[in-house]
Every structure is written in C-alpha cells, then in structure tokens.
Design a protein around this motif. Structure first.
Motif, PDB file in Angstrom:
ATOM      1  N   MET A 147       0.844  -1.191   0.000  1.00 40.26           N
ATOM      2  CA  MET A 147       0.000   0.000   0.000  1.00 40.26           C
ATOM      3  C   MET A 147       0.879   1.241   0.000  1.00 40.26           C
ATOM      4  O   MET A 147       1.859   1.321   0.728  1.00 40.26           O
ATOM      5  CB  MET A 147      -0.904   0.005   1.238  1.00 40.26           C
ATOM      6  N   LYS A 148       0.541   2.219  -0.796  1.00 39.69           N
ATOM      7  CA  LYS A 148       1.334   3.434  -0.883  1.00 39.69           C
ATOM      8  C   LYS A 148       1.223   4.238   0.406  1.00 39.69           C
ATOM      9  O   LYS A 148       0.237   4.161   1.128  1.00 39.69           O
ATOM     10  CB  LYS A 148       0.864   4.277  -2.075  1.00 39.69           C
ATOM     11  N   GLY A 149       2.221   5.064   0.665  1.00 42.13           N
ATOM     12  CA  GLY A 149       2.252   5.828   1.895  1.00 42.13           C
ATOM     13  C   GLY A 149       1.032   6.695   2.104  1.00 42.13           C
ATOM     14  O   GLY A 149       0.577   6.888   3.215  1.00 42.13           O
ATOM     15  N   ASN A 150       0.458   7.261   1.008  1.00 40.58           N
ATOM     16  CA  ASN A 150      -0.695   8.134   1.161  1.00 40.58           C
ATOM     17  C   ASN A 150      -2.009   7.366   1.161  1.00 40.58           C
ATOM     18  O   ASN A 150      -3.069   7.952   1.095  1.00 40.58           O
ATOM     19  CB  ASN A 150      -0.714   9.195   0.060  1.00 40.58           C
ATOM     20  N   ASN A 151      -1.940   6.024   1.231  1.00 40.94           N
ATOM     21  CA  ASN A 151      -3.138   5.202   1.263  1.00 40.94           C
ATOM     22  C   ASN A 151      -3.200   4.349   2.524  1.00 40.94           C
ATOM     23  O   ASN A 151      -3.793   3.288   2.546  1.00 40.94           O
ATOM     24  CB  ASN A 151      -3.195   4.276   0.042  1.00 40.94           C
TER      25      ASN A 151
ATOM     26  N   ALA B  21      -3.315   9.936  17.246  1.00 39.57           N
ATOM     27  CA  ALA B  21      -1.893   9.608  17.339  1.00 39.57           C
ATOM     28  C   ALA B  21      -1.326   9.146  15.999  1.00 39.57           C
ATOM     29  O   ALA B  21      -0.104   9.124  15.809  1.00 39.57           O
ATOM     30  CB  ALA B  21      -1.686   8.528  18.396  1.00 39.57           C
ATOM     31  N   TYR B  22      -2.195   8.800  15.048  1.00 40.34           N
ATOM     32  CA  TYR B  22      -1.764   8.315  13.727  1.00 40.34           C
ATOM     33  C   TYR B  22      -1.988   9.346  12.619  1.00 40.34           C
ATOM     34  O   TYR B  22      -1.693   9.073  11.461  1.00 40.34           O
ATOM     35  CB  TYR B  22      -2.530   7.050  13.350  1.00 40.34           C
ATOM     36  N   GLU B  23      -2.532  10.500  12.942  1.00 40.49           N
ATOM     37  CA  GLU B  23      -2.929  11.458  11.903  1.00 40.49           C
ATOM     38  C   GLU B  23      -1.775  11.886  11.007  1.00 40.49           C
ATOM     39  O   GLU B  23      -1.975  12.178   9.822  1.00 40.49           O
ATOM     40  CB  GLU B  23      -3.572  12.690  12.551  1.00 40.49           C
ATOM     41  N   HIS B  24      -0.577  11.923  11.549  1.00 42.56           N
ATOM     42  CA  HIS B  24       0.558  12.386  10.743  1.00 42.56           C
ATOM     43  C   HIS B  24       0.912  11.422   9.619  1.00 42.56           C
ATOM     44  O   HIS B  24       1.726  11.744   8.750  1.00 42.56           O
ATOM     45  CB  HIS B  24       1.781  12.627  11.637  1.00 42.56           C
ATOM     46  N   PHE B  25       0.290  10.232   9.602  1.00 45.88           N
ATOM     47  CA  PHE B  25       0.525   9.270   8.525  1.00 45.88           C
ATOM     48  C   PHE B  25      -0.368   9.529   7.312  1.00 45.88           C
ATOM     49  O   PHE B  25      -0.341   8.776   6.348  1.00 45.88           O
ATOM     50  CB  PHE B  25       0.289   7.841   9.028  1.00 45.88           C
ATOM     51  N   ASN B  26      -1.190  10.565   7.359  1.00 49.78           N
ATOM     52  CA  ASN B  26      -2.086  10.887   6.248  1.00 49.78           C
ATOM     53  C   ASN B  26      -2.997   9.697   5.921  1.00 49.78           C
ATOM     54  O   ASN B  26      -2.941   9.112   4.842  1.00 49.78           O
ATOM     55  CB  ASN B  26      -1.283  11.286   5.006  1.00 49.78           C
ATOM     56  N   LEU B  27      -3.829   9.343   6.893  1.00 49.81           N
ATOM     57  CA  LEU B  27      -4.687   8.170   6.777  1.00 49.81           C
ATOM     58  C   LEU B  27      -5.673   8.296   5.627  1.00 49.81           C
ATOM     59  O   LEU B  27      -6.232   9.363   5.378  1.00 49.81           O
ATOM     60  CB  LEU B  27      -5.463   7.965   8.084  1.00 49.81           C
TER      61      LEU B  27
END
Length: 299
Positions: free
Chosen positions: A1-5, A54-60
């Motif tokens: 899975m791509k980083g923005n996905n 806590a995970y928002e910086h991963f661009n969910l």
C-alpha cells in the motif's frame, strides 16, 4: 500500500482498545490502551479519538473498526454493547468521520476476526469460512462465497446465545465453562495439562466435546470448508483438540466433514487486520492500485 493510502484498524473491546496501521503488507505502529469501560459515552469517544489522532501524521486514507455487540455497518451505529454500559445507540461512524474527515467502516469484532483470517491467514485458500473466538464469551463470524456475511445489524452468527444443554453455548464454550463448573481458568488448566495432570486433561477433553458440538451445528447450518479458532483459549487447543475431532468424526455427511480444515489462529492481530479489510470490503478504496494486498502476514 502506498504511503498516502494508509489505513488504520482498531479493535475495541471492554478491556482494551488495540490499533495498528497497515503498510507494506503488514501492521506497523501498533498501540494498545485500556478501555475506560465504565466511563460516560463522551469520555469513551474522546479516548477512541485520541488513539486515532496519534496516527494522523501518517495521512490516513480510512479507518476500520471492530467492536463487540450489534452494529449497523451501513450507518455505523453501535447497539447493545454489554461490556461498555454507556456505549449504546452511538453513531460512531458519523462522529469519527466529522472529526477526522475520512471514511470509517465499522463491524462486529467477531466478524472482523473471521475477515482478517480469511484475507490474511491460513483460511485465505477457502471461500466458505467460520471464525470462532473463544474467550470470556464466544463469537462467530461468517465468510460465505468469499465475502463477509453479517445479517441484519451484524446479528448473524450469534451462536453463543443458542440454547445448549442446561444453558447456552456461551456457558460451555468460553471461560464460563472453566470458572463456573471447575472454579479455575483455561490458563491455569493449561499449566496443569502440560505437566500431565489427568484431571486437567479430562476437563479439556470435555470442553473439546462442547466445542465440537458447536462446530457440528455450524456444519449443518453453513457447511464451511474451514473453521478458524481464535481468542485467548485457542492457545490450549492441543489439550481439547481430541474432543473436538471426535464430535466432527460423528458428523453424518462425510463429504462435508471429511475435508473440513480446522485452523488455530497464529496471530493476535486478526481482528485489527479484519477491521482494516472492512475498508476494501466496503469499497472505500476505489482504485485497483489502492486495494489492500498483503503477503500472508498471519501465516
């Protein structure tokens, strides 16, 4: 899975809330916190939100959630959540989508377990699968023709409430069996059984017969190709396997029971992976290059 996905999965229970981020074929950034089970609804919502934040910086891209009880998977409303008293009639999907601005998919936790094992575990080679979780209670999830079957409000597969002997299957196939009938726990009995204690071995054999009786009825009802056993009690399977198999061997239709595969889950993350799979199951990832594809992380 791509980083923005990247997709976040949560497994919300009465004791703990577990989460994990799906990336590169597996879970990363896993986290576990205690559930404030007796807190007001607002505090529980805030606890869930803080864990997601806590995970928002991963661009969910999206969020998948498994939670016990009756769930409206279309509108994301939670009903009848016995282990969290204040969390009833909660529109969790709407609340989280408004707060985080991304799609949220929600389903029953036993369904998520079954889906996780079907997508990522040993059961991936089958199209008709039943997942059984053995813990404080029992839960079952149904995979039919390669897709999760939930029934109305995710109420399909509530076999724990089915009458059995002088009670229900939950009285005989979960921790109640050990606690109420023998004043002990599966964990303590496992230690005794591993040392060759004959009484402990006999109790597990009896327990296996009850699990076998449940599977016997599941075979009559759904004719699955595979059963996957999860939950904390699964670790004692070597001690109750004999009782299970004896009942399966008595099934009258050998073409169904003879090829049945009984797997024991090798992962503690199946429900999280299943929650993540809800996103694809609900078609939130619309483009083929964004679909979730892993290399058997549970095997």
């Amino acid at each position: 899975m791509k980083g923005n996905n990247m997709v976040l999965g949560l497994d919300i229970g009465g004791t703990k809330i577990s989460s994990g981020l799906f990336s590169n074929g597996g879970l990363i950034e896993s986290m576990e916190i205690k559930t404030p089970a007796n807190a007001p609804k607002e505090e529980i919502l805030e606890t869930i939100s803080q864990q997601i934040a806590a995970y928002e910086h991963f661009n969910l891209k999206a969020i998948g959630i498994g939670i016990p009880g009756l769930v409206d998977p279309i509108h994301g409303i939670i009903y009848n959540l016995a282990n969290i008293p204040s969390f009833h009639n909660v529109n969790l999907k709407e609340y989280l989508e408004e707060r985080f601005g991304i799609p949220v998919a929600i389903n029953n936790d036993a369904n998520c377990f079954a889906l996780g094992e079907y997508k990522f575990g040993a059961a991936r080679i089958h199209k008709h699968v039943i997942g059984i979780t053995l813990g404080t209670g029992i839960g079952t999830g149904i995979i039919a023709n390669g897709h999760l079957y939930t029934g109305r409000l995710c109420g399909a597969g509530e076999w724990g409430a089915i009458p059995y002997l002088d009670g229900t299957f939950e009285d005989y196939c979960g921790s109640k069996f050990f606690k109420e009938r023998y004043k002990t726990s599966a964990k303590k009995l496992s230690v005794r059984a591993s040392a060759g204690d004959e009484e402990a071995i006999a109790i597990f054999y009896e327990f296996g017969k009850h699990i076998g009786a449940l599977i016997y009825r599941l075979l009559l009802t759904f004719a699955p190709e595979a059963i996957v056993i999860g939950g904390s009690i699964r670790k004692a399977f070597p001690y109750f396997e004999k009782g299970v198999q004896e009942v399966i061997d008595a099934f009258p239709y050998l073409p169904i029971s003879g090829d049945l595969k009984v797997y024991v889950s090798s992962s503690n993350d199946s429900a999280i992976l299943g929650a993540i799979s809800l996103v694809e199951e609900n078609k939130y990832l619309l483009n083929s290059d964004e679909s979730i594809n892993v290399s058997n992380p549970l095997v």
